[in-house]
Design a protein around this motif. Structure first.
Motif, PDB file in Angstrom:
ATOM      1  N   GLU A 105      34.952  33.350  45.537  1.00  0.00           N
ATOM      2  CA  GLU A 105      34.918  31.835  44.627  1.00  0.00           C
ATOM      3  C   GLU A 105      34.195  30.968  46.320  1.00  0.00           C
ATOM      4  OE1 GLU A 105      39.223  31.335  43.763  1.00  0.00           O
ATOM      5  OE2 GLU A 105      38.645  32.400  42.025  1.00  0.00           O
ATOM      6  N   GLN A 106      33.592  31.339  46.918  1.00  0.00           N
ATOM      7  CA  GLN A 106      33.301  30.035  48.187  1.00  0.00           C
ATOM      8  C   GLN A 106      31.915  30.645  47.646  1.00  0.00           C
ATOM      9  OE1 GLN A 106      35.179  28.417  49.425  1.00  0.00           O
ATOM     10  NE2 GLN A 106      37.063  29.227  48.424  1.00  0.00           N
ATOM     11  N   TYR A 107      31.058  31.310  46.699  1.00  0.00           N
ATOM     12  CA  TYR A 107      29.632  31.226  46.710  1.00  0.00           C
ATOM     13  C   TYR A 107      29.920  30.639  45.241  1.00  0.00           C
ATOM     14  CZ  TYR A 107      29.940  34.014  51.370  1.00  0.00           C
ATOM     15  OH  TYR A 107      30.824  34.034  52.521  1.00  0.00           O
ATOM     16  N   SER A 108      27.792  30.229  45.219  1.00  0.00           N
ATOM     17  CA  SER A 108      27.974  29.300  44.223  1.00  0.00           C
ATOM     18  C   SER A 108      27.407  30.710  43.222  1.00  0.00           C
ATOM     19  CB  SER A 108      27.601  28.463  43.653  1.00  0.00           C
ATOM     20  OG  SER A 108      26.262  28.493  44.427  1.00  0.00           O
ATOM     21  N   TYR A 109      27.273  32.104  43.151  1.00  0.00           N
ATOM     22  CA  TYR A 109      27.065  32.868  42.273  1.00  0.00           C
ATOM     23  C   TYR A 109      27.494  33.283  41.289  1.00  0.00           C
ATOM     24  CZ  TYR A 109      24.280  33.844  46.444  1.00  0.00           C
ATOM     25  OH  TYR A 109      23.241  33.521  47.670  1.00  0.00           O
ATOM     26  N   ILE A 110      27.233  33.202  40.155  1.00  0.00           N
ATOM     27  CA  ILE A 110      27.862  33.357  38.764  1.00  0.00           C
ATOM     28  C   ILE A 110      28.323  35.198  38.723  1.00  0.00           C
ATOM     29  CG2 ILE A 110      26.009  34.218  37.404  1.00  0.00           C
ATOM     30  CD1 ILE A 110      28.955  31.669  36.417  1.00  0.00           C
ATOM     31  N   SER A 111      27.921  35.930  39.058  1.00  0.00           N
ATOM     32  CA  SER A 111      28.277  37.263  38.877  1.00  0.00           C
ATOM     33  C   SER A 111      29.682  37.847  40.273  1.00  0.00           C
ATOM     34  CB  SER A 111      27.162  38.084  39.864  1.00  0.00           C
ATOM     35  OG  SER A 111      27.282  37.938  40.772  1.00  0.00           O
ATOM     36  N   GLY A 112      29.622  36.928  40.695  1.00  0.00           N
ATOM     37  CA  GLY A 112      30.741  36.792  41.232  1.00  0.00           C
ATOM     38  C   GLY A 112      31.809  36.022  41.305  1.00  0.00           C
ATOM     39  N   LEU A 113      31.485  35.056  40.195  1.00  0.00           N
ATOM     40  CA  LEU A 113      32.780  34.158  39.927  1.00  0.00           C
ATOM     41  C   LEU A 113      33.483  34.569  39.175  1.00  0.00           C
ATOM     42  CD1 LEU A 113      30.851  30.186  39.956  1.00  0.00           C
ATOM     43  CD2 LEU A 113      32.764  31.740  41.262  1.00  0.00           C
ATOM     44  N   ILE A 114      32.263  35.190  38.164  1.00  0.00           N
ATOM     45  CA  ILE A 114      32.822  36.030  36.981  1.00  0.00           C
ATOM     46  C   ILE A 114      33.759  37.452  37.556  1.00  0.00           C
ATOM     47  CG2 ILE A 114      32.081  37.626  35.766  1.00  0.00           C
ATOM     48  CD1 ILE A 114      29.410  36.144  34.549  1.00  0.00           C
ATOM     49  N   LEU A 115      32.713  38.601  38.390  1.00  0.00           N
ATOM     50  CA  LEU A 115      34.188  39.071  39.203  1.00  0.00           C
ATOM     51  C   LEU A 115      35.566  38.918  39.644  1.00  0.00           C
ATOM     52  CD1 LEU A 115      34.571  42.572  39.931  1.00  0.00           C
ATOM     53  CD2 LEU A 115      33.319  41.561  41.779  1.00  0.00           C
TER      54      LEU A 115
ATOM     55  N   GLU B   4      43.539  39.512  46.772  1.00  0.00           N
ATOM     56  CA  GLU B   4      43.371  38.094  46.521  1.00  0.00           C
ATOM     57  C   GLU B   4      42.492  37.166  47.360  1.00  0.00           C
ATOM     58  OE1 GLU B   4      44.477  34.649  44.536  1.00  0.00           O
ATOM     59  OE2 GLU B   4      45.369  36.409  43.232  1.00  0.00           O
ATOM     60  N   VAL B   5      42.477  37.568  47.930  1.00  0.00           N
ATOM     61  CA  VAL B   5      42.457  37.281  49.255  1.00  0.00           C
ATOM     62  C   VAL B   5      41.200  37.598  49.074  1.00  0.00           C
ATOM     63  CG1 VAL B   5      41.118  38.763  52.437  1.00  0.00           C
ATOM     64  CG2 VAL B   5      43.385  38.271  51.703  1.00  0.00           C
ATOM     65  N   ILE B   6      40.320  39.483  48.559  1.00  0.00           N
ATOM     66  CA  ILE B   6      38.822  38.924  48.365  1.00  0.00           C
ATOM     67  C   ILE B   6      38.754  38.356  46.955  1.00  0.00           C
ATOM     68  CG2 ILE B   6      37.314  40.806  46.815  1.00  0.00           C
ATOM     69  CD1 ILE B   6      38.818  43.166  48.568  1.00  0.00           C
ATOM     70  N   ILE B   7      39.368  37.964  46.164  1.00  0.00           N
ATOM     71  CA  ILE B   7      38.964  36.531  44.973  1.00  0.00           C
ATOM     72  C   ILE B   7      38.569  35.706  45.806  1.00  0.00           C
ATOM     73  CG2 ILE B   7      40.122  35.326  43.430  1.00  0.00           C
ATOM     74  CD1 ILE B   7      41.799  38.488  42.749  1.00  0.00           C
ATOM     75  N   ASN B   8      39.939  35.288  47.305  1.00  0.00           N
ATOM     76  CA  ASN B   8      38.722  33.750  47.201  1.00  0.00           C
ATOM     77  C   ASN B   8      37.822  33.329  48.094  1.00  0.00           C
ATOM     78  OD1 ASN B   8      41.598  32.268  46.325  1.00  0.00           O
ATOM     79  ND2 ASN B   8      43.157  33.484  47.945  1.00  0.00           N
ATOM     80  N   ILE B   9      38.120  34.889  48.343  1.00  0.00           N
ATOM     81  CA  ILE B   9      35.945  35.138  49.341  1.00  0.00           C
ATOM     82  C   ILE B   9      34.934  34.754  48.626  1.00  0.00           C
ATOM     83  CG2 ILE B   9      34.480  36.687  51.019  1.00  0.00           C
ATOM     84  CD1 ILE B   9      37.606  38.142  52.463  1.00  0.00           C
TER      85      ILE B   9
END
Length: 87
Positions: free
Chosen positions: A70-80, A63-68
């Motif tokens: 989500e703080q960046y607007s890169y689509i690959s990070g949001l999908i992951l 959950e900590v990793i997910i919230n980190i």
């Protein structure tokens, strides 16, 4: 309590994704689809191999990793973050 906190961040995520300019519905849907496909496998693994205490600790770390992510607007990070969040 942890899952309640995860559920309460829904309005925050909606505004966050919309602010990034991405389709909010598709990112939300990705999390639910991920959960639908992985839950039949994750549940038995947690019950028989990992243990509930360890699974709760892993959940908190993820959950900590997910919230980190989500703080960046890169689509690959949001999908992951949504795929992992759905598990």
């Amino acid at each position: 309590a942890i899952m309640l906190a995860d559920g309460l961040q829904g309005t925050h995520l909606y505004i966050l994704y919309e602010g990034y300019g991405y389709t909010v519905a598709s990112l939300y849907c990705l999390g639910f689809v991920s959960g639908a496909f992985t839950s039949p496998f994750i549940g038995p693994i947690v019950d028989h191999k990992v243990g509930r205490r360890n699974a709760a600790l892993i959940y908190c770390i993820l959950e900590v990793i997910i919230n980190i992510l989500e703080q960046y607007s890169y689509i690959s990070g949001l999908i992951l973050s949504r795929v992992v969040g759905g598990m």
